[in-house]
Scaffold this motif. Structure first.
Motif, PDB file in Angstrom:
ATOM      1  N   LEU A  58      44.241  37.048  32.167  1.00 23.89           N
ATOM      2  CA  LEU A  58      43.007  37.182  32.942  1.00 23.89           C
ATOM      3  C   LEU A  58      42.400  35.816  33.252  1.00 23.89           C
ATOM      4  O   LEU A  58      41.873  35.599  34.342  1.00 23.89           O
ATOM      5  N   ALA A  59      42.488  34.885  32.323  1.00 22.74           N
ATOM      6  CA  ALA A  59      41.946  33.540  32.551  1.00 22.74           C
ATOM      7  C   ALA A  59      42.644  32.872  33.727  1.00 22.74           C
ATOM      8  O   ALA A  59      41.996  32.257  34.581  1.00 22.74           O
ATOM      9  N   GLY A  60      43.951  33.009  33.796  1.00 19.34           N
ATOM     10  CA  GLY A  60      44.712  32.434  34.909  1.00 19.34           C
ATOM     11  C   GLY A  60      44.355  33.078  36.235  1.00 19.34           C
ATOM     12  O   GLY A  60      44.148  32.389  37.242  1.00 19.34           O
ATOM     13  N   LYS A  61      44.272  34.401  36.256  1.00 20.49           N
ATOM     14  CA  LYS A  61      43.892  35.128  37.477  1.00 20.49           C
ATOM     15  C   LYS A  61      42.493  34.736  37.927  1.00 20.49           C
ATOM     16  O   LYS A  61      42.237  34.518  39.111  1.00 20.49           O
ATOM     17  N   MET A  86      38.254  55.629  40.905  1.00 22.39           N
ATOM     18  CA  MET A  86      38.555  54.678  41.970  1.00 22.39           C
ATOM     19  C   MET A  86      37.255  54.231  42.656  1.00 22.39           C
ATOM     20  O   MET A  86      36.410  55.066  42.982  1.00 22.39           O
ATOM     21  N   VAL A  87      37.117  52.949  42.850  1.00 20.84           N
ATOM     22  CA  VAL A  87      35.924  52.397  43.489  1.00 20.84           C
ATOM     23  C   VAL A  87      36.018  52.640  44.994  1.00 20.84           C
ATOM     24  O   VAL A  87      37.056  52.398  45.612  1.00 20.84           O
ATOM     25  N   ASP A  88      34.930  53.112  45.584  1.00 18.71           N
ATOM     26  CA  ASP A  88      34.866  53.369  47.025  1.00 18.71           C
ATOM     27  C   ASP A  88      35.188  52.083  47.786  1.00 18.71           C
ATOM     28  O   ASP A  88      34.679  51.012  47.458  1.00 18.71           O
ATOM     29  N   ILE A  89      36.016  52.208  48.821  1.00 22.35           N
ATOM     30  CA  ILE A  89      36.449  51.042  49.599  1.00 22.35           C
ATOM     31  C   ILE A  89      35.264  50.310  50.223  1.00 22.35           C
ATOM     32  O   ILE A  89      35.306  49.095  50.405  1.00 22.35           O
ATOM     33  N   ARG A  90      34.171  51.010  50.515  1.00 22.43           N
ATOM     34  CA  ARG A  90      32.995  50.344  51.093  1.00 22.43           C
ATOM     35  C   ARG A  90      32.348  49.400  50.090  1.00 22.43           C
ATOM     36  O   ARG A  90      31.858  48.328  50.467  1.00 22.43           O
ATOM     37  N   GLU A 143      41.683  44.376  41.208  1.00 23.16           N
ATOM     38  CA  GLU A 143      42.527  45.058  40.219  1.00 23.16           C
ATOM     39  C   GLU A 143      41.809  45.251  38.885  1.00 23.16           C
ATOM     40  O   GLU A 143      42.017  46.243  38.195  1.00 23.16           O
ATOM     41  N   GLU A 144      40.979  44.298  38.514  1.00 23.71           N
ATOM     42  CA  GLU A 144      40.266  44.343  37.243  1.00 23.71           C
ATOM     43  C   GLU A 144      38.865  44.950  37.395  1.00 23.71           C
ATOM     44  O   GLU A 144      38.178  45.148  36.409  1.00 23.71           O
ATOM     45  N   ASN A 145      38.449  45.187  38.654  1.00 25.60           N
ATOM     46  CA  ASN A 145      37.086  45.627  38.947  1.00 25.60           C
ATOM     47  C   ASN A 145      36.089  44.762  38.185  1.00 25.60           C
ATOM     48  O   ASN A 145      35.254  45.235  37.415  1.00 25.60           O
ATOM     49  N   SER A 146      36.216  43.453  38.418  1.00 21.53           N
ATOM     50  CA  SER A 146      35.415  42.467  37.693  1.00 21.53           C
ATOM     51  C   SER A 146      34.917  41.386  38.644  1.00 21.53           C
ATOM     52  O   SER A 146      35.531  41.112  39.677  1.00 21.53           O
ATOM     53  N   LEU A 147      33.824  40.759  38.251  1.00 22.14           N
ATOM     54  CA  LEU A 147      33.261  39.627  38.969  1.00 22.14           C
ATOM     55  C   LEU A 147      33.511  38.367  38.143  1.00 22.14           C
ATOM     56  O   LEU A 147      33.333  38.388  36.924  1.00 22.14           O
ATOM     57  N   VAL A 148      33.901  37.301  38.809  1.00 23.63           N
ATOM     58  CA  VAL A 148      34.175  36.025  38.140  1.00 23.63           C
ATOM     59  C   VAL A 148      33.211  34.986  38.684  1.00 23.63           C
ATOM     60  O   VAL A 148      33.017  34.882  39.896  1.00 23.63           O
ATOM     61  N   PHE A 149      32.602  34.225  37.796  1.00 22.38           N
ATOM     62  CA  PHE A 149      31.737  33.128  38.214  1.00 22.38           C
ATOM     63  C   PHE A 149      31.769  32.043  37.158  1.00 22.38           C
ATOM     64  O   PHE A 149      32.344  32.209  36.078  1.00 22.38           O
ATOM     65  N   THR A 150      31.156  30.936  37.469  1.00 19.85           N
ATOM     66  CA  THR A 150      31.129  29.821  36.532  1.00 19.85           C
ATOM     67  C   THR A 150      29.686  29.439  36.223  1.00 19.85           C
ATOM     68  O   THR A 150      28.818  29.496  37.088  1.00 19.85           O
ATOM     69  N   THR A 151      29.466  29.128  34.977  1.00 15.64           N
ATOM     70  CA  THR A 151      28.189  28.561  34.562  1.00 15.64           C
ATOM     71  C   THR A 151      28.400  27.849  33.228  1.00 15.64           C
ATOM     72  O   THR A 151      29.284  28.219  32.452  1.00 15.64           O
ATOM     73  N   ASP A 152      27.629  26.854  33.000  1.00 11.01           N
ATOM     74  CA  ASP A 152      27.746  26.042  31.801  1.00 11.01           C
ATOM     75  C   ASP A 152      27.129  26.751  30.594  1.00 11.01           C
ATOM     76  O   ASP A 152      26.142  27.468  30.729  1.00 11.01           O
ATOM     77  N   LEU A 153      27.681  26.507  29.431  1.00 13.93           N
ATOM     78  CA  LEU A 153      27.125  27.074  28.197  1.00 13.93           C
ATOM     79  C   LEU A 153      25.749  26.491  27.854  1.00 13.93           C
ATOM     80  O   LEU A 153      25.036  27.042  27.024  1.00 13.93           O
ATOM     81  N   LYS A 154      25.379  25.392  28.501  1.00 18.66           N
ATOM     82  CA  LYS A 154      24.083  24.780  28.231  1.00 18.66           C
ATOM     83  C   LYS A 154      22.945  25.473  28.985  1.00 18.66           C
ATOM     84  O   LYS A 154      21.774  25.257  28.679  1.00 18.66           O
ATOM     85  N   HIS A 176      33.316  26.429  33.739  1.00 22.96           N
ATOM     86  CA  HIS A 176      33.396  27.326  32.597  1.00 22.96           C
ATOM     87  C   HIS A 176      33.280  28.737  33.161  1.00 22.96           C
ATOM     88  O   HIS A 176      32.207  29.154  33.595  1.00 22.96           O
ATOM     89  N   LEU A 177      34.406  29.459  33.192  1.00 19.35           N
ATOM     90  CA  LEU A 177      34.443  30.762  33.836  1.00 19.35           C
ATOM     91  C   LEU A 177      33.974  31.890  32.923  1.00 19.35           C
ATOM     92  O   LEU A 177      34.183  31.857  31.706  1.00 19.35           O
ATOM     93  N   TRP A 178      33.381  32.879  33.560  1.00 21.03           N
ATOM     94  CA  TRP A 178      32.930  34.114  32.919  1.00 21.03           C
ATOM     95  C   TRP A 178      33.411  35.285  33.766  1.00 21.03           C
ATOM     96  O   TRP A 178      33.523  35.170  34.981  1.00 21.03           O
ATOM     97  N   VAL A 179      33.664  36.400  33.117  1.00 20.43           N
ATOM     98  CA  VAL A 179      34.089  37.611  33.812  1.00 20.43           C
ATOM     99  C   VAL A 179      33.156  38.753  33.429  1.00 20.43           C
ATOM    100  O   VAL A 179      32.910  38.990  32.245  1.00 20.43           O
ATOM    101  N   VAL A 180      32.651  39.442  34.450  1.00 23.94           N
ATOM    102  CA  VAL A 180      31.846  40.644  34.229  1.00 23.94           C
ATOM    103  C   VAL A 180      32.746  41.844  34.490  1.00 23.94           C
ATOM    104  O   VAL A 180      33.201  42.044  35.617  1.00 23.94           O
ATOM    105  N   LYS A 181      33.027  42.606  33.460  1.00 28.79           N
ATOM    106  CA  LYS A 181      33.752  43.867  33.596  1.00 28.79           C
ATOM    107  C   LYS A 181      32.718  44.910  34.008  1.00 28.79           C
ATOM    108  O   LYS A 181      31.819  45.244  33.235  1.00 28.79           O
ATOM    109  N   LEU A 182      32.835  45.390  35.242  1.00 25.96           N
ATOM    110  CA  LEU A 182      31.837  46.303  35.784  1.00 25.96           C
ATOM    111  C   LEU A 182      31.944  47.682  35.140  1.00 25.96           C
ATOM    112  O   LEU A 182      33.027  48.257  35.051  1.00 25.96           O
TER     113      LEU A 182
END
Length: 138
Positions: free
Chosen positions: A92-95, A1-5, A38-49, A113-119
């Motif tokens: 996951l794409a929808g979330k 479990m990830v610490d609440i802080r 819930e996924e303990n992940s970071l979502v961001f967008t960046t272009d493939l270029k 263009h979304l990307w997800v980092v699974k921590l």
């Protein structure tokens, strides 16, 4: 479990620096992100270029930081992380899209263009808990 802080810190902030490496050549980029608890992940967008977008496809192992910018030593806080990056699919794409657009509605006007980092690892430094105090996950 990830610490609440750690969770609260990731929720409160919105810019990460992500680092890639391909052929022993490191690269960093800053991006707006949203944290999916819930996924303990970071979502961001960046272009493939972009350089980092191209490098995600060659090496999915990344590292990065999220920091509080302050010059007051006693208030320094930040996270260093490692994880694997991928393009979200299915549920996951929808979330990811819903969460990202809720946090950054202006992104609706762009081709995102979304990307997800699974921590996989996080180290949280919080000098308010004592100089150099660290919380490590897992």
């Amino acid at each position: 479990m990830v610490d609440i802080r750690i969770i609260k810190f990731l929720r409160k902030h919105h810019v990460l620096t992500i680092a890639t490496t391909v052929d022993n050549e490191p690269w960093c980029a800053s991006c707006f992100y949203v944290y999916l608890e819930e996924e303990n992940s970071l979502v961001f967008t960046t272009d493939l270029k972009t350089r980092h977008g191209k490098e995600f496809l060659k090496n999915q192992h990344i590292a990065g930081t999220v920091v509080l910018e302050t010059s007051i030593i006693g208030k320094i806080r930040g996270i260093q992380f490692q994880g694997t990056i991928s393009e979200p699919s299915g549920e996951l794409a929808g979330k990811a899209k819903t969460a990202y657009l809720r946090r950054f509605p202006v992104a609706m006007l762009m081709d995102t263009h979304l990307w997800v980092v699974k921590l996989a690892f996080m180290k949280y430094t919080d000098n308010r808990l004592g100089f150099g105090k660290k919380l490590v996950w897992p």
